[in-house]
Motif scaffolding. Structure first.
Motif, PDB file in Angstrom:
ATOM      1  N   THR A 102     -17.810 -24.163 -40.684  1.00 62.20           N
ATOM      2  CA  THR A 102     -17.819 -23.602 -39.327  1.00 62.20           C
ATOM      3  C   THR A 102     -19.248 -23.366 -38.850  1.00 62.20           C
ATOM      4  N   LEU A 103     -20.068 -22.783 -39.714  1.00 59.33           N
ATOM      5  CA  LEU A 103     -21.468 -22.548 -39.354  1.00 59.33           C
ATOM      6  C   LEU A 103     -22.180 -23.860 -39.062  1.00 59.33           C
ATOM      7  N   GLY A 104     -21.951 -24.866 -39.911  1.00 58.61           N
ATOM      8  CA  GLY A 104     -22.585 -26.170 -39.695  1.00 58.61           C
ATOM      9  C   GLY A 104     -22.209 -26.773 -38.356  1.00 58.61           C
ATOM     10  N   GLY A 105     -20.964 -26.623 -37.977  1.00 56.85           N
ATOM     11  CA  GLY A 105     -20.533 -27.141 -36.686  1.00 56.85           C
ATOM     12  C   GLY A 105     -21.074 -26.356 -35.512  1.00 56.85           C
ATOM     13  N   LEU A 106     -21.385 -25.087 -35.747  1.00 54.82           N
ATOM     14  CA  LEU A 106     -21.864 -24.229 -34.652  1.00 54.82           C
ATOM     15  C   LEU A 106     -23.384 -24.143 -34.568  1.00 54.82           C
ATOM     16  N   LEU A 107     -24.100 -24.778 -35.506  1.00 57.50           N
ATOM     17  CA  LEU A 107     -25.562 -24.702 -35.472  1.00 57.50           C
ATOM     18  C   LEU A 107     -26.133 -25.254 -34.170  1.00 57.50           C
ATOM     19  N   ASP A 108     -25.486 -26.281 -33.618  1.00 59.01           N
ATOM     20  CA  ASP A 108     -25.950 -26.856 -32.345  1.00 59.01           C
ATOM     21  C   ASP A 108     -26.015 -25.795 -31.251  1.00 59.01           C
ATOM     22  N   ILE A 109     -24.897 -25.121 -31.068  1.00 56.07           N
ATOM     23  CA  ILE A 109     -24.831 -24.150 -29.976  1.00 56.07           C
ATOM     24  C   ILE A 109     -25.704 -22.927 -30.260  1.00 56.07           C
ATOM     25  N   ILE A 110     -25.789 -22.541 -31.529  1.00 56.65           N
ATOM     26  CA  ILE A 110     -26.657 -21.410 -31.895  1.00 56.65           C
ATOM     27  C   ILE A 110     -28.108 -21.749 -31.590  1.00 56.65           C
ATOM     28  N   TYR A 111     -28.528 -22.943 -31.986  1.00 58.11           N
ATOM     29  CA  TYR A 111     -29.925 -23.333 -31.760  1.00 58.11           C
ATOM     30  C   TYR A 111     -30.206 -23.578 -30.282  1.00 58.11           C
ATOM     31  N   GLN A 137     -29.007 -32.492 -36.068  1.00 62.31           N
ATOM     32  CA  GLN A 137     -27.828 -33.174 -36.595  1.00 62.31           C
ATOM     33  C   GLN A 137     -27.900 -33.309 -38.115  1.00 62.31           C
ATOM     34  N   THR A 138     -29.096 -33.537 -38.644  1.00 64.23           N
ATOM     35  CA  THR A 138     -29.270 -33.613 -40.095  1.00 64.23           C
ATOM     36  C   THR A 138     -28.948 -32.275 -40.739  1.00 64.23           C
ATOM     37  N   LEU A 139     -29.439 -31.194 -40.163  1.00 63.77           N
ATOM     38  CA  LEU A 139     -29.158 -29.866 -40.685  1.00 63.77           C
ATOM     39  C   LEU A 139     -27.659 -29.557 -40.601  1.00 63.77           C
ATOM     40  N   ASP A 140     -27.035 -29.904 -39.479  1.00 61.49           N
ATOM     41  CA  ASP A 140     -25.573 -29.734 -39.329  1.00 61.49           C
ATOM     42  C   ASP A 140     -24.838 -30.434 -40.466  1.00 61.49           C
ATOM     43  N   SER A 141     -25.195 -31.682 -40.701  1.00 58.07           N
ATOM     44  CA  SER A 141     -24.524 -32.479 -41.728  1.00 58.07           C
ATOM     45  C   SER A 141     -24.723 -31.895 -43.114  1.00 58.07           C
ATOM     46  N   LEU A 142     -25.912 -31.388 -43.402  1.00 58.36           N
ATOM     47  CA  LEU A 142     -26.180 -30.802 -44.713  1.00 58.36           C
ATOM     48  C   LEU A 142     -25.359 -29.535 -44.940  1.00 58.36           C
ATOM     49  N   VAL A 143     -25.250 -28.697 -43.936  1.00 60.45           N
ATOM     50  CA  VAL A 143     -24.481 -27.455 -44.067  1.00 60.45           C
ATOM     51  C   VAL A 143     -22.987 -27.768 -44.184  1.00 60.45           C
ATOM     52  N   ILE A 144     -22.497 -28.716 -43.392  1.00 60.73           N
ATOM     53  CA  ILE A 144     -21.087 -29.112 -43.482  1.00 60.73           C
ATOM     54  C   ILE A 144     -20.801 -29.728 -44.848  1.00 60.73           C
ATOM     55  N   THR A 145     -21.711 -30.560 -45.336  1.00 59.98           N
ATOM     56  CA  THR A 145     -21.542 -31.150 -46.666  1.00 59.98           C
ATOM     57  C   THR A 145     -21.505 -30.076 -47.738  1.00 59.98           C
ATOM     58  N   ALA A 146     -22.363 -29.088 -47.637  1.00 58.84           N
ATOM     59  CA  ALA A 146     -22.350 -27.981 -48.605  1.00 58.84           C
ATOM     60  C   ALA A 146     -21.000 -27.267 -48.576  1.00 58.84           C
ATOM     61  N   GLY A 147     -20.446 -27.057 -47.391  1.00 61.67           N
ATOM     62  CA  GLY A 147     -19.137 -26.430 -47.271  1.00 61.67           C
ATOM     63  C   GLY A 147     -18.043 -27.267 -47.909  1.00 61.67           C
TER      64      GLY A 147
END
Length: 100
Positions: A51-60, A79-89
């Motif tokens: 959820t956090l990875g998907g919301l990083l766009d709007i937060i940033y 987008q790279t950071l989003d993907s890394l956080v989603i992958t970690a999840g």
């Protein structure tokens, strides 16, 4: 000045992501509290990361930068950071399911 329709669709999509991801996180955590299984707590953490990875766009974009137009490099980094956080999840959820 009125916001373009893409902005509103971005906002609605992220709101739906927050509702769905937050619901899955809360449901997993409540299940953990009920049965005290470590894998359910891990699953809750994994859903929270996704959820956090998907919301990083709007937060940033709206919270940190306070502008929804990004340059190409900035967008690619986000987008790279989003993907890394989603992958970690997803890895955490995989680990939780393998321990169940």
């Amino acid at each position: 000045m009125a916001e373009p329709p893409e902005f509103w669709s971005f906002l609605v999509a992220n709101s739906l992501l927050f509702i769905a991801g937050g619901s899955l996180t809360a449901l997993s955590y409540r299940a953990y509290l009920r049965v005290q299984q470590y894998s359910l707590r891990l699953a809750a953490g994994g859903f929270a990361l996704i959820t956090l990875g998907g919301l990083l766009d709007i937060i940033y974009q709206l919270g940190v930068r306070q502008d929804y137009s990004l340059g190409a490099r900035e967008s690619l980094a986000l987008q790279t950071l989003d993907s890394l956080v989603i992958t970690a999840g997803l890895v955490v959820i995989f680990y939780a399911l393998s321990r169940y």
